[in-house]
Design a protein around this motif. Structure first.
Motif, PDB file in Angstrom:
ATOM      1  N   MET A 197     -14.550 -13.360   0.943  1.00  0.00           N
ATOM      2  CA  MET A 197     -14.297 -15.156   0.300  1.00  0.00           C
ATOM      3  C   MET A 197     -14.772 -15.271  -1.546  1.00  0.00           C
ATOM      4  O   MET A 197     -13.759 -15.780  -1.596  1.00  0.00           O
ATOM      5  N   PRO A 198     -15.841 -14.231  -1.926  1.00  0.00           N
ATOM      6  CA  PRO A 198     -16.244 -14.316  -3.289  1.00  0.00           C
ATOM      7  C   PRO A 198     -15.144 -13.743  -4.003  1.00  0.00           C
ATOM      8  O   PRO A 198     -14.143 -14.194  -4.820  1.00  0.00           O
TER       9      PRO A 198
ATOM     10  N   LEU B 123     -22.566 -18.714  -9.768  1.00  0.00           N
ATOM     11  CA  LEU B 123     -23.020 -19.541  -8.724  1.00  0.00           C
ATOM     12  C   LEU B 123     -22.684 -18.219  -7.517  1.00  0.00           C
ATOM     13  O   LEU B 123     -23.277 -18.185  -6.621  1.00  0.00           O
ATOM     14  N   ILE B 124     -21.431 -17.992  -7.393  1.00  0.00           N
ATOM     15  CA  ILE B 124     -21.345 -17.018  -6.551  1.00  0.00           C
ATOM     16  C   ILE B 124     -21.994 -15.803  -6.147  1.00  0.00           C
ATOM     17  O   ILE B 124     -22.183 -15.511  -5.183  1.00  0.00           O
TER      18      ILE B 124
ATOM     19  N   ALA C  87     -23.683 -15.994  -2.682  1.00  0.00           N
ATOM     20  CA  ALA C  87     -23.020 -15.415  -1.636  1.00  0.00           C
ATOM     21  C   ALA C  87     -23.784 -14.444  -0.724  1.00  0.00           C
ATOM     22  O   ALA C  87     -23.404 -14.724   0.505  1.00  0.00           O
ATOM     23  N   PRO C  88     -24.604 -13.893  -1.444  1.00  0.00           N
ATOM     24  CA  PRO C  88     -25.652 -12.792  -0.369  1.00  0.00           C
ATOM     25  C   PRO C  88     -26.035 -14.138   0.639  1.00  0.00           C
ATOM     26  O   PRO C  88     -26.826 -13.387   1.829  1.00  0.00           O
TER      27      PRO C  88
ATOM     28  N   LEU D 291     -20.501 -21.797   1.133  1.00  0.00           N
ATOM     29  CA  LEU D 291     -20.367 -21.365  -0.303  1.00  0.00           C
ATOM     30  C   LEU D 291     -19.422 -22.054  -1.353  1.00  0.00           C
ATOM     31  O   LEU D 291     -19.089 -22.412  -2.048  1.00  0.00           O
ATOM     32  N   GLY D 292     -18.425 -22.738  -1.039  1.00  0.00           N
ATOM     33  CA  GLY D 292     -17.553 -24.027  -2.101  1.00  0.00           C
ATOM     34  C   GLY D 292     -17.858 -25.164  -1.921  1.00  0.00           C
ATOM     35  O   GLY D 292     -17.877 -25.344  -2.584  1.00  0.00           O
ATOM     36  N   ALA D 293     -18.971 -25.602  -0.931  1.00  0.00           N
ATOM     37  CA  ALA D 293     -19.387 -27.152  -1.873  1.00  0.00           C
ATOM     38  C   ALA D 293     -20.598 -27.033  -2.979  1.00  0.00           C
ATOM     39  O   ALA D 293     -19.860 -27.840  -3.675  1.00  0.00           O
TER      40      ALA D 293
END
Length: 589
Positions: free
Chosen positions: A137-138, A191-192, A196-197, A567-569
């Motif tokens: 996704m990242p 931010l990712i 993400a983790p 993660l997208g929000a």
């Protein structure tokens, strides 16, 4: 509002509904909406089909061909080794992935980048005992953020540039988006790496599960009457101690026998359900006295040259909504579907009777040429081999790199427009035999081109009917009290939210006349609003179906629909606020 504005609003609402519910694919939906507005005299024929004469669709088509050359020659392959050089901590690995991916995506189409890297990142994660869900996704999000930085980073930017031309303004320059897109992209990448983790789940995708001992598939076999198994017990028939397979139930005359004991007698016509590893499905297919109940769409498994593949069903695929039997999968694709994965889970049903959905991941057994035959078609978004060595860069990769640099330099220096540079690049690729004419034709996604061209007609209707001005006034009534920044925020927020349900190119065209009207009403520079719109229209982070690269990694990463919002929000909020703050500085100067 006049009647034709209300009619345009009704057609627009119906179009959004059809696109959001996936009742029809985007191309015929938008084209149908334009034809309806044409026959009701809301727009003229010239307005309806203005998109087909605009430089934007042709430029996007040319860049599709260039992206195919990058994919074919492996021009990006030399950087893959550096990206996946070791683990050294999850955040460090993420940083090594997202930074170069975003950089490459600033100058290349996102799709081939993700198509090239996703299988290799997946295999690397599996080898290192890491969850691929933390990286895929990242990878997609980084490619989207990188596309915001330059004119050719994504087709949406080219569409907005074409819209500016259609309104009598100069097209966007190669790096005109960079002062806004670059800081937003850098913040998004940071931010990712940070989140993400923490927010992404620890899930294994289909490939890792195939290779693990615990990986399970379901295969159903029929006992051949009078065959070697008929009338024998499970143990005598040799079905008790199968390596990697387990007989879980027997179906006989509509009744299910479970659990199955070693003394259970097998009769002709019984349906036996096995659960086990994918590579051992081949062994059970060879068992004498048994035949596959999926034989209508399965290949003969005796050929030692068969290879396992992972294929993702795309939005434009003819497989969507159809079962394997209805699609005559074996005859059409010359491949056997061993399993279907959906939303991170194996579909536990009779394979031939499962209606396929967008984002489904199929585990296939086919000859080694399967990927080459189908990777450039709309049937699958992504086709990758399960295991095996990564592709190597070919000798012609250098030519592709030089041609790509030529596009950037000639466009950035104003030597020639992006349309001319991209068409010359295609000509060079053909003359140098990097691509054949057939490969060039196959590289162009006609559905995307039609969507872009048809959306121009809808945009013309929004503007000509006065609907754009009315919506602009509504937005200003709600957000106008916050000044120019409030008006800009309204446009950016509406654009980001619309990308959840319809394609980013369509959103850009539909929102353009509204953004233009808002800018004119507050006396702001329309070009800044157009730049903000282009970046916001690419901010598709909330769902797996909002952007093509999100769909590509959906099944491969073992994600569920709601995982994207995790993660997208926050990334969407950052992009929305970041665009407003950076563009506001331009409005204030």
């Amino acid at each position: 509002m006049p009647w034709h504005a209300w009619l345009t609003l009704a057609v627009l609402a119906g179009t959004v509904y059809v696109l959001a519910t996936d009742r029809f694919s985007p191309a015929p939906t938008l084209l149908g909406a334009v034809i309806l507005l044409l026959v009701t005299r809301v727009i003229t024929p010239a307005q309806a089909f203005s998109g087909f004469s605009n430089p934007a669709p042709i430029t996007v088509a040319a860049l599709f061909i260039f992206a195919a050359a990058v994919d074919k020659t492996g021009a990006l392959q030399p950087i893959v080794g550096a990206i996946l050089g070791g683990s050294n901590g999850e955040r460090r690995v993420l940083a090594r992935i997202v930074a170069p991916v975003a950089g490459a995506s600033a100058f290349l189409n996102n799709t081939p980048i993700v198509a090239m890297l996703a299988p290799q990142i997946s295999a690397w994660a599996d080898r290192n005992g890491l969850a691929r869900s933390r990286f895929l996704m990242p990878l997609s999000f980084a490619s989207i953020l990188g596309g915001m930085v330059t004119l050719i980073g994504t087709s949406t930017n080219i569409v907005v540039s074409g819209l500016l031309q259609a309104h009598g303004q100069p097209p966007l320059g190669m790096f005109e988006l960079t002062p806004v897109g670059l800081p937003v992209a850098l913040l998004g990448l940071g931010l990712i790496v940070l989140l993400a983790p923490v927010v992404l789940p620890d899930r294994r995708g289909p490939r890792r599960q195939v290779e693990e001992e615990t990986r399970q598939f379901v295969v159903t076999m029929r006992v051949v009457p009078g065959g070697a198994v008929d009338g024998r017990t499970v143990e005598v028939a040799g079905l008790r101690r199968l390596q990697g397979l387990f007989l879980v139930e027997v179906e006989r005359d509509g009744e299910t026998i479970a659990p199955v004991t070693p003394t259970t007698v097998i009769h002709g016509g019984d349906r036996l359900t096995f659960v086990g590893k994918a590579d051992h499905v081949v062994d059970i297919q060879r068992t004498r006295g048994l035949e596959s109940t999926e034989r209508d769409h399965l290949l003969v498994f005796d050929d030692p040259d068969h290879t396992f593949f992972e294929a993702v069903v795309g939005e434009a695929s003819p497989l969507v909504g159809r079962t394997l039997k209805e699609a005559e999968f074996r005859g059409r694709y010359q491949a056997a579907v061993v399993a279907i994965h959906r939303a991170g889970e194996r579909v536990n049903a009779k394979l031939g009777e499962v209606p396929l959905r967008v984002g489904d991941t199929l585990i296939l057994l086919a000859d080694p040429g399967f990927r080459d035959r189908w990777r450039d078609r709309n049937d699958f978004l992504l086709v990758s081999t399960l295991g095996g060595a990564p592709p190597m860069a070919s000798r012609k990769a250098l030519w592709v790199g030089l041609i790509g640099a030529g596009i950037v330099v000639t466009t950035a220096t104003g030597l020639m427009p992006i349309l001319d540079a991209s068409l010359l690049a295609v000509l060079a690729l053909l003359l140098l035999r990097v691509l054949s004419p057939r490969e060039a034709r196959a590289a162009v996604d006609l559905d995307v081109i039609i969507v872009i061209a048809a959306a121009f007609g809808l945009g013309a209707a929004i503007e000509a009917s006065g609907l754009g001005h009315s919506i602009a006034r509504l937005l200003l009534d709600v957000f106008g009290g916050f000044g120019n920044a409030g008006a800009l925020f309204a446009v950016v927020l509406a654009t980001v939210l619309m990308t959840v349900v319809i394609t980013n190119n369509a959103v850009a065209v539909l929102m353009f006349p509204i953004a233009l009207s808002v800018a004119q009403d507050i006396g702001a520079e329309p070009r800044l609003f157009a730049i903000a719109l282009a970046i916001a229209a690419s901010a598709s982070f909330l769902t797996p179906i909002g952007y093509q690269t999100n769909t590509m990694v959906y099944g491969a990463g073992g994600y569920r629909f709601r995982d994207y919002a995790r993660l997208g929000a926050p990334v969407s909020v950052l992009v929305t606020v970041g665009v407003v703050l950076v563009v506001r500085l331009g409005l204030a100067t």
